[in-house]
Design an enzyme around this catalytic site. Structure first.
Site, short mmCIF file in Angstrom:
data_model
loop_
_atom_site.label_atom_id
_atom_site.label_comp_id
_atom_site.label_asym_id
_atom_site.label_seq_id
_atom_site.Cartn_x
_atom_site.Cartn_y
_atom_site.Cartn_z
N TYR A 41 -14.27 -13.42 -0.73
CA TYR A 41 -15.22 -12.07 -1.00
C TYR A 41 -16.33 -12.62 -1.85
O TYR A 41 -17.49 -11.89 -1.76
CB TYR A 41 -14.30 -11.12 -1.73
CG TYR A 41 -13.29 -10.49 -0.60
CD1 TYR A 41 -13.88 -9.49 0.18
CD2 TYR A 41 -11.89 -10.78 -0.61
CE1 TYR A 41 -13.03 -8.72 1.04
CE2 TYR A 41 -11.18 -10.09 0.31
CZ TYR A 41 -11.77 -9.23 1.09
OH TYR A 41 -10.74 -8.30 1.90
N ARG A 65 0.74 -1.36 0.07
CA ARG A 65 -0.11 -0.08 -0.05
C ARG A 65 0.81 1.16 -0.06
O ARG A 65 0.53 2.29 0.53
CB ARG A 65 -0.98 0.12 1.15
CG ARG A 65 -2.18 -1.01 1.09
CD ARG A 65 -3.24 -0.79 2.06
NE ARG A 65 -3.99 -1.76 2.47
CZ ARG A 65 -4.29 -2.26 3.62
NH1 ARG A 65 -3.83 -1.44 4.76
NH2 ARG A 65 -5.10 -3.32 3.87
N ARG A 67 -3.90 6.28 0.70
CA ARG A 67 -4.46 7.29 1.08
C ARG A 67 -3.59 8.14 2.26
O ARG A 67 -3.98 9.38 2.41
CB ARG A 67 -5.73 7.05 2.07
CG ARG A 67 -6.92 6.51 0.85
CD ARG A 67 -8.15 6.11 1.82
NE ARG A 67 -7.93 4.87 2.29
CZ ARG A 67 -8.71 4.01 3.04
NH1 ARG A 67 -9.76 4.85 3.39
NH2 ARG A 67 -8.33 2.97 3.67
N ARG A 126 -7.86 10.91 -6.02
CA ARG A 126 -9.09 9.93 -5.89
C ARG A 126 -10.47 11.01 -5.77
O ARG A 126 -11.25 10.87 -6.40
CB ARG A 126 -9.09 9.30 -4.70
CG ARG A 126 -10.35 8.44 -4.20
CD ARG A 126 -10.26 7.61 -3.27
NE ARG A 126 -11.31 6.84 -2.87
CZ ARG A 126 -11.31 5.89 -2.06
NH1 ARG A 126 -10.39 5.34 -1.66
NH2 ARG A 126 -12.51 5.21 -1.77
#
Length: 355
Positions: A153, A26, A30, A39
């Site tokens: 998922y 990552r 963010r 974004r």
């Protein structure tokens, strides 16, 4: 094209390097203000991920800030099941969800491997663009979720605290579960092969939820499919890294999987992991991401301890180690602390042997 910095690939091949290479799971995310701005302009996470130009921009953002030794494709592990027709979408504060989760054996039997240059062309276009823009500065990592993690998922329809639905399927209808894992494995092999053909120079498989399985279920529903992927990709010439959160109990099996490197989380010391590996594979990891909440001196100390732990278990040599976190970065982490970490890895590993 000759790579200007090939430390990462050399380390995965357990070859000598001038210092330990580092990249971070990552690393494009963010915690970077430029990511948040991209974004916001894109309108959503999926809008970024499905736009090759924006995916390229986000991939390169951390490379502009930090002297990292590898770039990793900006995408999501759930692109494959989305391309298989499950309908991926995101809910703010809740994460990824599927419009059409798998609930029956009939649904599973209807699944097929998607075409990589049609349903997933946007990923391959992003890989091609990123390789061009990197211009040989560092290698590019492609990735996929593991079959078990994707199945979690696909059956649950989103995240879960206990993965009750997917475990119930595995326990009550193991044949259906294996059919699901088999077709997803075929898709992952095709997906990673296509990423390599498009320009990815190393490939990582994220078995994020393998650690949610007990030993017997892990050996039945995760390990065989990871092994199949590693062996199927062996002849591509791109090193394969298998990373699993909570995979410490299974390291010996993973070392025999055929992968070039095994990523480990922070629940095992690198000294122990390196001793158990005994030179069979490279190791990647494994600083606890929470260390990045510490002050710069604490970060430097923990980075050096991690480097030395690996070298101690590897007969005094730092070769065969790719420094990384034991899991991904969090949105509230300080970019300045990341800069400290990267500098500390390179400075602390210039000497490749202890003492």
């Amino acid at each position: 094209m000759t790579l200007k910095n090939d430390r990462f690939l050399r380390a995965l091949r357990r070859e000598p390097v001038d210092c330990t290479p580092v990249w971070l799971m990552r690393q494009a995310g963010r915690y970077l203000p430029e990511y948040r701005a991209t974004r916001k302009a894109a309108g959503s996470f999926l809008a970024m991920a499905k736009n090759p130009e924006l995916a390229c921009e986000v991939t390169l953002q951390p490379l502009r800030r930090f002297p990292l030794d590898a770039a990793i494709l900006f995408s999501d592990i759930l692109t494959v099941p989305d391309a298989m027709g499950l309908g991926l979408y995101f809910v703010d504060g809740e994460g990824p969800k599927f419009e059409r989760p798998l609930r029956t054996a009939t649904q599973i039997d209807a699944l097929a491997v998607p075409d990589m240059e049609t349903e997933l062309r946007y990923v391959m276009d992003a890989v091609r663009l990123i390789r061009r823009e990197l211009d040989g500065s560092v290698p590019l990592i492609g990735f996929s979720g593991s079959p078990w993690t994707l199945a979690c998922y696909m059956v649950e329809g989103g995240g879960s605290k206990d993965w009750g639905k997917v475990k119930a399927l595995a326990l009550n209808e193991p044949a259906a579960m294996h059919r699901l894992l088999a077709v997803v494995t075929d898709a992952v092999i095709a997906y990673l092969s296509a990423q390599h053909a498009a320009g990815a120079q190393a490939l990582q498989v994220f078995d994020t939820w393998g650690g949610a399985l007990g030993p017997a279920m892990y050996r039945e529903f995760s390990l065989p499919y990871l092994t199949r992927i590693a062996r199927a990709l062996k002849d591509l010439g791109a090193p394969v890294i298998l990373f699993g959160k909570g995979n410490a109990p299974h390291l010996d099996d993973l070392f025999a999987s055929g992968a070039d490197a095994i990523g480990v989380d922070w629940t095992v010391t690198l000294e122990d992991a390196a001793r158990r590996a005994n030179g069979r594979v490279a190791l990647q990891g494994n600083l606890d991401p929470a260390i990045l909440y510490g002050n710069p001196d604490a970060i430097r100390s923990q980075v050096q301890a991690t480097l030395d732990s690996y070298a101690t278990g590897n007969g005094g040599s730092r070769e065969g180690h790719v420094f990384n976190l034991g899991h991904g970065m969090s949105p509230d982490m300080d970019p300045g602390h990341v800069a400290v970490l990267v500098e500390a890895v390179h400075a602390g590993s210039l000497e490749r042997s202890l003492g």
